[in-house]
Every structure is written in C-alpha cells, then in structure tokens.
Design a protein around this motif. Structure first.
Motif, short mmCIF file in Angstrom:
data_model
loop_
_atom_site.label_atom_id
_atom_site.label_comp_id
_atom_site.label_asym_id
_atom_site.label_seq_id
_atom_site.Cartn_x
_atom_site.Cartn_y
_atom_site.Cartn_z
N ILE A 154 78.11 47.52 15.27
CA ILE A 154 78.84 47.75 14.26
C ILE A 154 78.20 48.51 13.06
CG2 ILE A 154 80.89 46.94 12.86
CD1 ILE A 154 81.49 47.12 15.89
N ASN A 155 78.62 49.50 12.20
CA ASN A 155 78.14 49.79 11.18
C ASN A 155 76.64 50.45 11.46
OD1 ASN A 155 80.31 49.95 9.42
ND2 ASN A 155 79.97 47.59 8.97
N ALA A 156 76.52 50.99 12.73
CA ALA A 156 75.10 51.20 12.99
C ALA A 156 75.18 52.63 13.37
CB ALA A 156 74.42 50.26 14.23
N GLY A 157 74.30 53.59 12.76
CA GLY A 157 74.00 54.90 13.18
C GLY A 157 72.97 54.95 14.39
N ALA A 158 72.64 56.59 14.60
CA ALA A 158 71.58 56.78 15.48
C ALA A 158 70.25 56.21 15.24
CB ALA A 158 71.39 58.20 15.59
N ASP A 159 69.81 55.86 14.11
CA ASP A 159 68.45 55.33 13.80
C ASP A 159 68.45 53.90 14.16
OD1 ASP A 159 67.77 57.91 12.85
OD2 ASP A 159 67.94 57.13 10.72
N ALA A 160 69.54 53.22 13.59
CA ALA A 160 69.72 51.63 14.03
C ALA A 160 69.72 51.53 15.49
CB ALA A 160 70.75 50.98 13.23
N ALA A 161 70.60 52.30 15.94
CA ALA A 161 70.73 52.26 17.45
C ALA A 161 69.39 52.34 18.41
CB ALA A 161 71.70 52.95 17.99
N GLU A 162 68.67 53.27 17.98
CA GLU A 162 67.29 53.63 18.56
C GLU A 162 66.47 52.66 18.38
OE1 GLU A 162 65.94 57.70 18.68
OE2 GLU A 162 67.23 58.13 17.29
N THR A 163 66.61 51.92 17.04
CA THR A 163 65.58 50.73 17.09
C THR A 163 65.89 49.58 18.00
OG1 THR A 163 65.38 51.27 14.70
CG2 THR A 163 64.95 48.92 15.25
N VAL A 164 67.23 49.45 17.98
CA VAL A 164 67.60 48.33 18.95
C VAL A 164 67.32 48.75 20.47
CG1 VAL A 164 69.87 47.18 20.02
CG2 VAL A 164 69.66 47.45 17.61
N ALA A 165 67.47 49.84 20.85
CA ALA A 165 67.16 50.42 22.02
C ALA A 165 65.77 50.17 22.47
CB ALA A 165 67.47 51.82 22.47
N ALA A 166 64.99 50.32 21.35
CA ALA A 166 63.30 50.24 21.75
C ALA A 166 62.97 48.90 21.68
CB ALA A 166 62.80 50.77 20.42
N LYS A 167 63.66 47.78 21.17
CA LYS A 167 63.42 46.45 21.33
C LYS A 167 63.99 46.02 22.58
CE LYS A 167 64.94 43.62 17.99
NZ LYS A 167 65.77 42.98 16.97
N LEU A 168 64.95 46.36 22.86
CA LEU A 168 65.79 46.06 24.34
C LEU A 168 64.83 46.73 25.41
CD1 LEU A 168 69.46 46.74 23.88
CD2 LEU A 168 68.24 44.55 24.17
N ILE A 169 64.17 47.68 25.31
CA ILE A 169 63.23 48.08 26.17
C ILE A 169 61.93 47.50 26.64
CG2 ILE A 169 61.67 50.32 26.98
CD1 ILE A 169 64.27 51.18 27.51
N ASP A 170 61.51 46.99 25.52
CA ASP A 170 60.23 45.94 25.58
C ASP A 170 61.14 44.72 26.10
OD1 ASP A 170 58.71 47.96 24.81
OD2 ASP A 170 58.79 47.41 22.74
N SER A 171 61.96 44.03 25.59
CA SER A 171 62.53 42.86 25.86
C SER A 171 62.84 42.58 27.52
CB SER A 171 63.72 42.34 24.93
OG SER A 171 64.28 41.40 25.48
N LEU A 172 63.64 43.77 27.84
CA LEU A 172 63.91 43.92 29.45
C LEU A 172 62.80 44.18 30.48
CD1 LEU A 172 67.47 45.54 29.00
CD2 LEU A 172 67.05 43.02 29.01
N ALA A 173 61.79 44.60 29.64
CA ALA A 173 60.54 44.86 30.74
C ALA A 173 59.63 43.49 30.96
CB ALA A 173 59.88 45.84 30.15
N ALA A 174 59.97 42.38 30.02
CA ALA A 174 59.22 41.37 30.06
C ALA A 174 59.42 40.52 31.32
CB ALA A 174 59.52 40.37 29.08
N ARG B 143 68.78 37.82 26.93
CA ARG B 143 68.14 38.72 26.06
C ARG B 143 68.85 39.98 25.13
NH1 ARG B 143 63.05 40.12 30.52
NH2 ARG B 143 62.49 37.70 30.36
N LEU B 144 70.00 40.34 25.68
CA LEU B 144 70.80 41.30 25.21
C LEU B 144 71.51 40.62 23.97
CD1 LEU B 144 72.70 42.99 27.95
CD2 LEU B 144 70.92 44.13 26.53
N GLN B 145 71.94 39.37 23.95
CA GLN B 145 72.28 38.57 22.88
C GLN B 145 71.57 38.48 21.70
OE1 GLN B 145 75.65 38.47 22.41
NE2 GLN B 145 76.60 36.79 23.91
#
Length: 495
Positions: free
Chosen positions: A422-442, A398-400
């Motif tokens: 890579i080439n990701a600021g705070a906004d982009a990182a928060e977007t990925v983190a939000a997706k991971l929160i949902d993905s890893l909670a499945a 799921r991380l991949q």
C-alpha cells in the motif's frame, strides 16, 4: 395480559384477513361470471347477425324484403337496431328508420373498415350512433358473397342492456359493478351510470388492466371513494368487468370487534400492570445487555458475552459466543490458505480491488509483487510433500516479516505468492523485492534437513503498469517470468 391480547388481536386480524381473501376470491369469481355474461350477450347478437347475413334477400339484393326480415329478427335480439352498410360506408338499411329513408354514412368507421378488409366480425368500443346520436356498442359481421364482402351487417346494443347483466348478479347495495371497453371507457355501471357513462375509469385500475387479465387493486373510484377493485378481462372482447368494494366495508367489522376487545381488556391490563412492570424490569436489563453483542456479531466482530444472571439471557449469550467463534473460524477458512495462514486468492482479489478504488479516489499508488520459488518442485519430488509444505510455511513467515502491517501477503497457489504494498511506488517495491531475494535465499532448516532455494520476483505498480487488478496481476506475472529467465535470485519491474 399483553401476550393474550396480542394473540386474540392476531387471531381476529387473521380471521378478518381470511374473510377478506375469501371475499376477494368470491368477488373475482363473480366478476368472471359477469364478464362471461357480457361475452355471451355479445356472442348471441353476433350469432344472430351471422344467421341473418345468409338471408336470400341479400343474395337477390332485395333490400326491402331484407328490411322486413331484419325487423322480425330484431324482436328476438337484445339489440336496439340492425343496419346494413355498403362498401362506400353508406347505410342502406336501418331498422330505426322506415325503409327508403335517407340514412347517414358511417364515415369510414375503423371497425366497419376492418370488417370489409378482413372479413372478420368485430365488436366496437362505446361510440355515438350515427342515426340515434346515443351511446352504443356495435356488433358487426361480414356478408359474404362470391369470396367478397359486399355488405357489413351490424347491430347496436345500448349500454342499459349491459347494465342489466350487472344488476342480475345482485351485488351488495354498496358495491359498484362496472363494465369497461378496451380503451378503459365506462360502458355500463350499477351506480350513477348516467353521470359516468363514456368517462374513463380510475387511472390506476385502467393501467393495471392493461398489464394483467385478473387482479385486485386498492384505488379511489371516480366518485372519490376508496375501494378494493376486483376485475376480470375478457380474452374475447378485451373488455373488463370490475367490482368495487368500499374499503370501509372491509374494515368496519374488524375495527368494531377490536374496539370492544381493547376496551374490555383495558381494565384487566391496568390491574396487572404493576406486577408486569416488576417482572419486566428484572428481565429487561439482561435482555438489553444482549443488544450490543448481537450487533457486534452482525458486524463480524468477535463476541464474548459474560454472565447476565438470568438463565434465559445467559443461554442466548452462550449461543452468541459460540456463533461468533464459528463465524470467525468460517470467515478465516473462507479467506485464508489452510497451510500457510496467508490470505487466499479470493481475499487478495477483494482487497486489491478495494485498494485500487482508494488509490483512484486519493491519487495514491500501490505495487503488486509476484513471488515464485525456484526449484520447489524438486523439493516435493526428492524430499516429499511434507517437507515441501514445511518450506511453504517458512516462506510465508519470511514474507510476513518483510512487509508492513498495512500490506498483504497471499498464497496464490502451489509455490506462487503475491504481495500488495500500500502507498508504495516502484522504488519502495524494488527495495522490498531486494530484501525478499536475500530472505528467501537463506537456508531452510527442516528438522535434520537443510535446503537451499531461491525466488524470482515480478513487480507491477499502479498506475504505471495498469489500472485494474487483472492488468496489474498480469503485468506482475509477466515481470516474474522475465526475472526467472534472467537467472535465479532476480527481480524485474514491469515495463
């Protein structure tokens, strides 16, 4: 013919090398012997002076009688003259002049001063005699009386006397024997001594003498002749004896032998060249085709060598293919987690350091995302480690899926994971983190078992959160624990 010629040349060269080593070792032994002879010559003069220093005439201060005794002793000494100096540095006796003659002062010569101060004997470097006005070496000893040093007794040795020690070794006529004093000044020489006496030796030799007691060095002599210099330095006098062997002598016999060999072989070589060319052409093609796979193997690329229609080349090709597979497997094992196939911590740190250097150079940014599963310990405790491993593999997948191909996911240990965006600021990182929160909670479906887990995520960005890999990981880890304290399914950004 070429291998045979090369083998013969190699043997001749090897024998020549062995002969040169043997010659060097023998020359070094000769230099040691010559240096020992110089030490003995100086020591003999010093012993004679020590004996003379106990003269009762000195105790009674009968300098006239002492002068006569010194003249007698001088006949058995390899010295030019004997002289006596008082504490005012005035010569009071000198066998070069009749007793009572006016004698010069030693003008506070450093070596004489040292004898008066320390009560220890000294041997000077090359100097100009105060009376004779000639180059000399002075051996000086203290005259002790009542715990003091009322006189210094000295003898001078002419450089020609030391030169005799060099000639007694019967060096080859082309070889050059030299004695240097502690300053690197030429004291005696077998060739053109009158010309070079008192001059400094070759700078490269003098510099090397200062570094080691014995060695060999290729230099140019003061005459401008290329030589192999072999030297040995005395631990007693700090003088050095060097033997210079002209380089042309070392190579002359070798080149004469090689010239005859090459000339005699040329005729046979030319007659077999046509056959060798035909055979070589058949071999050269497949061999050349091995060059590219070999270079690729050295670069870490995957290598598969096809058949080259030459048995030996095919065997090498198969070996390169097997080596490539082994290297690729070993490289993967060294840099990836065995269970999940993700990068391990070592690879993560290496890539992070590299990417930070790129960010600093290009003024770009990146983000570190630390992921920790909530409640994973209970999975191992209740359902066993096999199911725990299954959960970790699903998490890795799921991380991949949540990151780009240019990003990196790594397992840091246990149930802890980390991402490099890579080439990701705070906004982009928060977007990925939000997706991971949902993905890893499945739900996690492991055979007949279904498990529910969540994750806590911490984010650190470059350059806002830190400029080094250690700082970024620490800030991201702190943010992760902050998110964990906020409850499940949370992420936090490093402040």
């Amino acid at each position: 013919m070429i291998p045979a010629l090369l083998m013969v040349v190699g043997l001749i060269s090897y024998n020549s090398y062995k002969d040169r080593v043997a010659l060097t070792q023998a020359s070094l032994a000769t230099a040691r012997a010559m240096m020992s002879a110089v030490d003995r010559e100086v020591a003999a003069v010093q012993v004679g002076l020590f004996a003379l220093a106990t003269s009762p005439h000195l105790i009674s201060n009968d300098l006239s009688a002492f002068y006569d005794q010194a003249k007698i002793v001088l006949k058995n000494q390899n010295a030019r003259n004997i002289f006596l100096v008082d504490p005012s540095f005035q010569q009071v006796v000198n066998t070069l002049r009749p007793f009572g003659s006016e004698l010069p002062s030693e003008a506070h010569h450093p070596s004489i001063t040292q004898v008066f101060k320390t009560g220890l004997p000294v041997t000077t470097d090359l100097l100009i005699g105060a009376v004779s006005k000639m180059p000399l070496i002075v051996v000086a000893v203290p005259v002790r009386r009542d715990g003091g040093v009322p006189y210094v007794l000295a003898a001078s040795i002419r450089p020609e006397q030391l030169a005799l020690l060099l000639t007694q070794q019967r060096l080859s006529a082309d070889w050059i024997g030299v004695i240097f004093d502690s300053t690197g000044t030429i004291v005696a020489r077998t060739h053109q001594m009158e010309r070079f006496l008192g001059m400094k030796g070759a700078s490269a030799v003098i510099a090397r003498i200062a570094e080691t007691e014995e060695d060999t060095i290729e230099v140019t002599s003061v005459e401008g002749i290329p030589i192999l210099s072999v030297f040995s330095r005395s631990a007693v006098l700090n003088w050095t004896v060097a033997i210079g062997i002209p380089s042309i002598i070392l190579t002359r016999d070798l080149w004469n032998t090689l010239l005859w060999l090459v000339g005699g072989t040329a005729v046979l070589l030319l007659s077999s060249l046509a056959v060798a060319w035909a055979i070589g052409s058949r071999i050269a093609g497949p061999i050349r085709q091995l060059a590219a796979p070999a270079l690729a193997l050295g670069s870490g690329e995957k290598v598969i060598v096809p058949s080259l229609r030459l048995r030996e080349a095919d065997e090498v090709g198969k070996a390169l293919t097997r080596a490539s597979a082994m290297l690729m497997a070993a490289h993967h094992r060294a840099n990836h987690d065995v269970l999940t196939g993700l990068a391990n911590r070592a690879l993560f740190d290496e890539i992070l350091t590299h990417q930070l250097a790129i960010c600093e150079r290009n003024q770009t940014n990146l983000s570190i995302v630390c992921v920790d599963l909530d409640g994973f310990k209970a999975v191992n405790d209740v359902h066993g480690h096999a199911n725990g491993d299954g959960v970790l593999c699903v998490v890795a997948a799921r991380l991949q899926q949540a990151i780009r191909a240019s990003d990196l996911a790594a397992r840091m240990g246990g149930d802890e994971f980390a991402l490099i965006l890579i080439n990701a600021g705070a906004d982009a990182a928060e977007t990925v983190a939000a997706k991971l929160i949902d993905s890893l909670a499945a739900p996690y479906h492991l055979g007949l078992l279904t498990l529910d887990l969540s994750a806590s995520i911490g984010i650190a960005t470059y350059p806002e959160s830190g400029a080094t890999s250690e700082a970024l990981l620490l800030r991201a880890d702190d943010a992760m624990y902050k998110a964990k304290s906020m409850g499940k399914r949370c992420y936090a950004l490093a402040s």
